[in-house]
Design an enzyme around this catalytic site. Structure first.
Site, PDB file in Angstrom:
ATOM      1  N   ILE A 114      -4.146   4.401   0.558  1.00  0.00           N
ATOM      2  CA  ILE A 114      -4.560   4.720   2.054  1.00  0.00           C
ATOM      3  C   ILE A 114      -5.652   5.833   1.927  1.00  0.00           C
ATOM      4  CG2 ILE A 114      -3.804   5.592   4.358  1.00  0.00           C
ATOM      5  CD1 ILE A 114      -0.882   4.886   3.319  1.00  0.00           C
ATOM      6  N   PHE A 165       0.857  -1.262   0.031  1.00  0.00           N
ATOM      7  CA  PHE A 165      -0.039  -0.093   0.039  1.00  0.00           C
ATOM      8  C   PHE A 165       0.936   1.246   0.111  1.00  0.00           C
ATOM      9  CE2 PHE A 165       0.792  -1.028   4.347  1.00  0.00           C
ATOM     10  CZ  PHE A 165       1.062  -0.051   5.081  1.00  0.00           C
ATOM     11  N   CYS A 166       0.349   2.504  -0.558  1.00  0.00           N
ATOM     12  CA  CYS A 166       0.971   3.664  -0.471  1.00  0.00           C
ATOM     13  C   CYS A 166      -0.178   4.831  -0.288  1.00  0.00           C
ATOM     14  CB  CYS A 166       1.643   3.881  -1.792  1.00  0.00           C
ATOM     15  SG  CYS A 166       0.858   3.741  -3.274  1.00  0.00           S
ATOM     16  N   THR A 167       0.178   6.002  -0.471  1.00  0.00           N
ATOM     17  CA  THR A 167      -0.691   7.090  -0.136  1.00  0.00           C
ATOM     18  C   THR A 167      -1.916   6.902  -1.160  1.00  0.00           C
ATOM     19  OG1 THR A 167       1.272   8.342   0.529  1.00  0.00           O
ATOM     20  CG2 THR A 167      -0.870   9.553   0.186  1.00  0.00           C
TER      21      THR A 167
END
Length: 276
Positions: A204, A175-177
């Site tokens: 996210i 996952f990332c922003t």
């Protein structure tokens, strides 16, 4: 008047970057749009803000180009513009990774909707990796996520080569922003022989927008690359500032009526110890 803040990206071949840059800049300035838009041969990446209906108007204009018709934008509301001006830049990559063969338009991991993410990362057979940088991980991440300890995203390939083995780590969830880093990271890992690579669709930000705090496995806040600094569930601003010396995010309390600047003056930065 409230300000809409939009984050978007799309991997798509752009051969007319110079001309497109001029058209985007003219339309954005006409609508009072601020923020940064990056253009590369591989696609577009932007975080922008505008008042009233101007953000919608700009995105409608952008999607009139068939290449961006399916572009998805995550929108939050801010009390003020988080950007001072507009910048439209030409770049070699829309997110710097340094591995040309990691091409999301050729191969990418499996997208997982926010509503299905909790079940995936709670599976004991899944290795959960936060692809963001160490200072982002420090202020918030998912339960059980591994911290690669990277200072920049271009450090991530070396982390994978040194610490992960396709024979041992057969199911990876990342996952990332907003999703863009995971597109490249998953393309890279597939090329390294990892067979099951999953990533959080919309990142996210979409998770915090859709999943209620009572159901959430997110802990802390999410760093964003603008003057809001960090957001929480519902994409509400989370009361962070930046260290005046190194720029790292710091939690500040404004409950006593102090300004954010005054609160930061008494905060101890774990990276540079600027208040020691």
């Amino acid at each position: 008047m409230s300000i809409d803040v939009g984050a978007f990206y799309k991997f798509v071949t752009i051969d007319d970057r110079e001309a497109l840059r001029g058209r985007i800049e003219a339309e954005a300035l006409n609508l009072g749009v601020r923020g940064t838009i990056l253009l590369a041969h591989e696609g577009i990446n932007g975080t922008i803000s505008a008042g009233g209906d101007d953000l919608v108007a700009f995105l409608t204009w952008l999607k009139s180009d068939p290449r961006f018709l399916e572009l998805e934008c995550k929108v939050a509301v801010s009390a003020a513009h988080p950007f001072k001006r507009l910048k439209v830049k030409l770049k070699p990559e829309i997110v710097t990774f340094g591995v040309p063969e990691a091409d999301p338009s050729v191969a990418v991991g499996t997208y997982v909707a926010p509503e299905n993410w909790n079940a995936l990362i709670q599976d004991p057979g899944v290795v959960v990796i936060d692809t963001r940088n160490a200072y982002e991980y420090r202020i918030g991440t998912f339960d059980g996520a591994m911290d690669p300890g990277t200072r920049t995203f271009s450090d991530f390939p070396d982390y994978v080569r040194r610490n992960l083995d396709p024979a041992k780590h057969q199911r990876i969830a990342m996952f990332c922003t907003g999703g863009i880093r995971c597109e490249k990271a998953s393309a890279f890992m597939l090329g390294q022989g990892f067979s099951e690579v999953y990533h959080l669709d919309g990142g996210i930000l979409k998770y915090l927008e859709r999943i209620s705090p009572s159901q959430s496995l997110w802990r802390g806040t999410c760093f964003v690359f603008d003057e809001r600094v960090a957001v929480g569930h519902g994409l509400a601003e989370a009361g962070h500032g930046r260290c005046a010396r190194c720029g790292q995010p710091l939690k500040v309390s404004l409950d006593d009526g102090r300004s954010r600047e005054a609160a930061l003056a008494g905060s101890n930065c774990p990276d540079c110890r600027c208040s020691d």
